[in-house]
Design a protein around this motif. Structure first.
Motif, PDB file in Angstrom:
ATOM      1  N   HIS A 363       0.838  -1.212   0.000  1.00  0.00           N
ATOM      2  CA  HIS A 363       0.000   0.000   0.000  1.00  0.00           C
ATOM      3  C   HIS A 363       0.872   1.261   0.000  1.00  0.00           C
ATOM      4  N   GLU A 364       1.824   1.316   0.919  1.00  0.00           N
ATOM      5  CA  GLU A 364       2.678   2.513   1.009  1.00  0.00           C
ATOM      6  C   GLU A 364       3.520   2.665  -0.253  1.00  0.00           C
ATOM      7  N   HIS A 367       1.557   4.254  -2.950  1.00  0.00           N
ATOM      8  CA  HIS A 367       1.538   5.730  -2.880  1.00  0.00           C
ATOM      9  C   HIS A 367       2.767   6.320  -3.566  1.00  0.00           C
ATOM     10  N   HIS A 373      -5.708   6.633  -2.479  1.00  0.00           N
ATOM     11  CA  HIS A 373      -6.600   5.645  -1.870  1.00  0.00           C
ATOM     12  C   HIS A 373      -7.810   5.392  -2.778  1.00  0.00           C
ATOM     13  N   TYR A 398      -8.484   0.632   2.109  1.00  0.00           N
ATOM     14  CA  TYR A 398      -8.366   0.154   3.491  1.00  0.00           C
ATOM     15  C   TYR A 398      -9.283  -1.064   3.637  1.00  0.00           C
TER      16      TYR A 398
ATOM     17  N   GLN B  37      -2.045  10.674   1.613  1.00  0.00           N
ATOM     18  CA  GLN B  37      -1.454   9.328   1.624  1.00  0.00           C
ATOM     19  C   GLN B  37      -1.814   8.567   2.901  1.00  0.00           C
ATOM     20  N   ILE B  38      -2.315   9.286   3.924  1.00  0.00           N
ATOM     21  CA  ILE B  38      -2.806   8.579   5.117  1.00  0.00           C
ATOM     22  C   ILE B  38      -4.244   8.984   5.421  1.00  0.00           C
ATOM     23  N   ALA B 100      -3.054   4.385   7.026  1.00  0.00           N
ATOM     24  CA  ALA B 100      -1.863   3.842   6.366  1.00  0.00           C
ATOM     25  C   ALA B 100      -1.686   4.522   5.023  1.00  0.00           C
TER      26      ALA B 100
HETATM   27 ZN   LIG Z   1      -2.470   5.143   2.401  1.00  0.00          ZN
END
Ligand SMILES: [Zn+2]
Lengths: 758, 100
Positions: A363-364, A367, A373, A398, B37-38, B100
């Motif tokens: 996931h990271e 990005h 997302h 998520y 991004q989070i 996340a």
């Molecule tokens: Zn994220």
């Protein structure tokens, strides 16, 4: 009405057959990772075993997707003189050149991403044209498979220097041997008012780019870079059992991912005395510990596995690098955040945690590829308008945000990115995706499955034949509608759609090269401007089977049709219609083919009849006798129409050198009785509705007063006398006993009469 | 003393954010922006005192306000996002689980 072709229907097309493993060692491993579905298909007994094949053979017999390159040789002049491609072509057919005469001076190199098979194919071809110094243009086309190894479709996205990519349509053919090194793709660019040309690209790699990940782990943290896909029992039943690495996930997304030899561990004291990480501390650590750090765009990424962020256990990971001028170079995973706490009552806690840590890492890193997302695709500055994908089973969603929560998410999570994300990673302009390049969240994402089409208008193609199936000899008639979807009144040309210079109808036969349909006639003038209220449409009917190119759809088989026109300087793309031309069902049909598929017959049908050309009329008369084939009705109308009025024919005599050419007008008297008889017989072959459908709705509307007049005693003396008409006269046509229509078709015709183009 | 964690999530864009519990200011920050991004602009742990029965969030420059009743058994979390049309603040007391 025909619904728009479903592009996903071809997604899992049968051309993903068998992966040869003949690449160099480096790529061989990756091949295995890309072609993950091939072994299952082979087991099912559907596929032949790989064996050497003679060259050259049409592909595909293995996955053909990847990067192909064309480079213009230096010894050519800057703008080479184009040469028409060899080989026979019908009279009047468009020339296909060997060189891009429009933009040739702008670039020397073009690289394409060919994405039609292998892992998660997106059925896209994209290209980047560049000069020695810079990128000049980027295009993306959505394609469908029209024959083995052959793909075609419209260019829906352009970026870069204006005019670098004038064409609107591509048709690609894969050729070459079993070794990828001998593989080639030839692409013909057409449409857009530019001269068509064909170019051949040589295979370079199965991947868009090589990319290097450097994994650094802090002493007190856990690094998870692989997962056992069957480790947790809550998973899709079809999920292959494998030890999946992060690199393989990205290989399946189109990148040749490798792990840096600089990967290693970092002492905990780098995080400061509290052992918790701030974004700035991580950015500092990246500069010191990443062996490739350069603060510039590059296909490389630093991945830090740490224990906890200063924000606490609520933060499972972060792509921390939105600092400074070069974003998205580094990303972090916090192994002891909430992702290490299974839900209460979880029966497989360690497998749950391992999977969650793996999910977080990818996931990271997603990005860092500029992926947003799933539920935020529409936010920020997406490249073009994007739709949110709240329920996507993607690394970028998520798990606990979807309906049913994380358990539901993982029950159908296939360890992949969504189609729109793959489209972006594989086909967006490189700078939007590459680490250290475009700023985070700027130009992220690509709209899935949407053409970059003028949103104010919808161009729809359909046929009136059940299943879009046309019997042999019946030239496919395409109904065209151009609707105002802007929500406000729009002014546009009322010129006949099919005769507008900016209207391009492309016919892609599975056994023929794509052709641009050419009208026999272009009526003079642009047509008066029309005001189209919201929701209103303009209509036209096109005999797509016959045009100035000849009979483009005579051969039985499948054809994909798509149109594009320019309105207010922006392209409006139509849906794609898959039309089937059936093989002859009788000996009579087969025999008549030779006489009917001539340019003259095509022209006479298109212009609705003649009193000249006896041999054409004889052929049409034979066609009127065919049973269960609407061509009998079309032929009858074609014969009847010129009988409805006094027909004047310009005759040229004396065409030898010795004799001076003389022209005279021959006059043929109207013969309404004969015309009426033909129409009556034609209706009896089917129904009034099927007769109108065979003609094409707007073609009927334009000639309706003629047909209506057949019931009147006062036969007008010219076709021009009927040149104006109205819905009232349509009513008259309907009232004509010769053509009884259903209420449904009458309503359709009334609507189309309002939107009839000139 | 009950603890409450406040998450300012989507839609913050260089905003001045004021949060009070009862009459007490617990957050007064300018330049609050969502980090997409989070999906998070700010995390704030708040210690609740006896009788503090309402959380108030305001973006004064945008004229936006939201009130969350806390009651006798206050929630563990309050999540707040500026709506996509920018005209209201949506709040929720569901557990966010994590970012996340
Ligand atoms: Zn994220």
């Amino acid at each position: 009405m025909t619904s728009p072709a479903d592009p996903s229907a071809d997604r899992n097309g049968s051309d993903q057959i068998f992966a040869f493993d003949t690449e160099i060692a480096e790529e061989a491993y990756a091949e295995e990772a890309l072609s993950d579905t091939a072994p299952q298909e082979a087991e099912a007994g559907l596929l032949p075993l790989p064996q050497p094949l003679p060259l050259p053979v049409p592909l595909p017999f293995s996955a053909t997707s990847g990067r192909y390159v064309y480079t213009r040789r230096f010894n050519l002049p800057p703008v080479p003189i184009p040469v028409p491609l060899p080989g026979p072509r019908p009279i009047g057919a468009e020339e296909v050149l060997t060189q891009d005469v429009h933009a040739a001076a702008l670039y020397q190199r073009e690289e394409i991403q060919f994405d039609v098979d292998g892992a998660f194919p997106q059925m896209m071809i994209s290209g980047t044209r560049s000069s020695f110094l810079s990128t000049v243009g980027h295009w993306v086309a959505r394609v469908t498979r029209v024959a083995p190894g052959k793909y075609a479709g419209p260019i829906w996205y352009r970026n870069g220097t204006p005019n670098a990519i004038p064409h609107t349509f591509v048709s690609a053919q894969v050729t070459g041997g079993p070794l990828p090194a001998s593989r080639k793709v030839s692409i013909t660019f057409s449409g857009g008012g530019a001269a068509s040309f064909t170019r051949t690209y040589a295979f370079e790699s199965r991947y868009r780019r090589k990319i290097e990940f450097e994994y650094d782990r802090v002493d007190d943290a856990v690094a998870v870079t692989t997962v056992n896909t069957h480790g947790h029992p809550n998973r899709p039943v079809t999920l292959p059992n494998e030890t999946l690495s992060i690199e393989t996930v990205f290989r399946r997304a189109g990148f040749h991912a490798t792990v840096s030899t600089g990967s290693g561990s970092i002492p905990i004291n780098v995080a400061g005395p509290d052992a918790l990480w701030t974004d700035q501390e991580m950015h500092d650590a990246m500069q010191i510990h990443w062996s490739r750090f350069a603060n510039k765009p590059q296909w490389a990424m630093w991945v830090l596995f740490a224990r906890l962020h200063v924000s606490g256990t609520n933060l499972g990971g972060i792509m921390f690098d939105s600092i400074g001028p070069n974003h998205r170079q580094g990303t972090a995973i916090f192994s002891h955040a909430f992702i290490s706490t299974p839900p209460a009552g979880e029966a497989n806690p360690s497998a749950w945690v391992a999977r969650m840590r793996f999910w977080t890492a990818v996931h990271e890193m997603g990005h860092a590829f500029n992926l947003a997302h799933s539920w935020q695709k529409s936010l920020g500055a997406p490249w073009i308008a994007l739709a949110d994908e709240k329920e996507a089973r993607s690394f970028m969603n998520y798990p606990y945000f979807v309906n049913g929560g994380q358990a539901k998410f993982f029950s159908d999570f296939a360890y992949r990115f969504s189609d729109s994300e793959l489209l972006f990673m594989r086909h967006a302009p490189e700078r939007f995706v590459q680490m250290g390049n475009e700023a985070w969240f700027s130009n992220h994402g690509f709209q899935q499955a949407a053409l970059h089409s003028n949103p104010d208008f919808e161009l729809n193609l359909s046929t009136t034949q059940p299943g879009d199936r046309f019997p042999y000899l019946m030239p496919p008639v395409i109904e065209v509608a151009l609707a105002n979807r802007s929500g406000r009144a729009k002014m546009l040309s009322g010129a006949r759609i099919s005769e507008r210079a900016d209207f391009t109808l492309i016919i892609n036969g599975e056994r023929k090269d794509p052709r641009i349909w050419m009208p026999y006639l272009r009526h003079c003038g642009e047509g008066d401007d029309r005001v189209l209220k919201p929701g209103e449409a303009l209509y036209d009917s096109v005999i797509a089977g016959a045009g100035r190119n000849g009979w483009d759809m005579a051969e039985p088989g499948r054809y994909c049709l798509q149109a594009v026109m320019q309105i207010d300087g922006e392209p409006v793309y139509s849906n794609q219609v898959m039309v089937t031309v059936q093989p002859p069902s009788t000996r009579e049909e087969e025999r008549l083919g030779g006489d009917l598929f001539t340019p003259e017959v095509g022209q006479v049908i298109s212009v609705n009849g003649t009193r000249d050309l006896d041999h054409v009329r004889d052929t049409l008369a034979k066609a009127t006798e065919l049973k269960d084939n609407p061509v009998s009705q079309l032929a009858a109308v074609t014969l009847a129409t010129p009988l409805a009025y006094t027909y004047k024919l310009l005759v040229t005599e004396g065409q030898t050198v010795d004799e001076e050419a003389r022209q005279k007008v021959e006059t043929y008297k109207a013969d309404p009785a004969a015309a009426r008889k033909l129409i009556k017989q034609a209706v009896a072959r089917g129904s009034g509705d099927s007769l109108i459908n065979a003609m094409g709705h707007t073609r009927f509307l334009r000639d309706a007063p003629l047909v209506a007049a057949l019931t009147r005693d006062d036969v007008p003396n010219s076709a021009e006398a009927f040149s104006t008409f109205s819905a009232v006269e349509i009513g008259a046509a309907d009232a004509a006993p010769a053509v009884p229509l259903s209420d449904g078709l009458r309503a359709v015709l009334a609507a189309k009469a309002d939107g009839l183009t000139q | 003393m009950a603890k409450l964690s406040l998450s300012l999530e989507e839609g913050f864009d260089n905003d001045h954010v004021v949060v009070t519990v009862g009459r007490r200011s617990v957050l007064d920050e300018r330049g609050v922006s969502t980090r997409y991004q989070i999906s998070l602009a700010c995390l704030k742990e708040i210690e609740l005192a006896e009788g503090e029965d309402e959380l108030f969030i305001a973006l004064p420059e945008r004229g936006l306000e939201a009130r969350v009743p806390l009651g006798p058994s206050p929630p563990n979390h309050v999540r707040a996002s500026v709506s996509r049309d920018g005209r209201s603040i949506a709040t929720s007391t569901e557990d966010p689980v994590g970012y996340a």
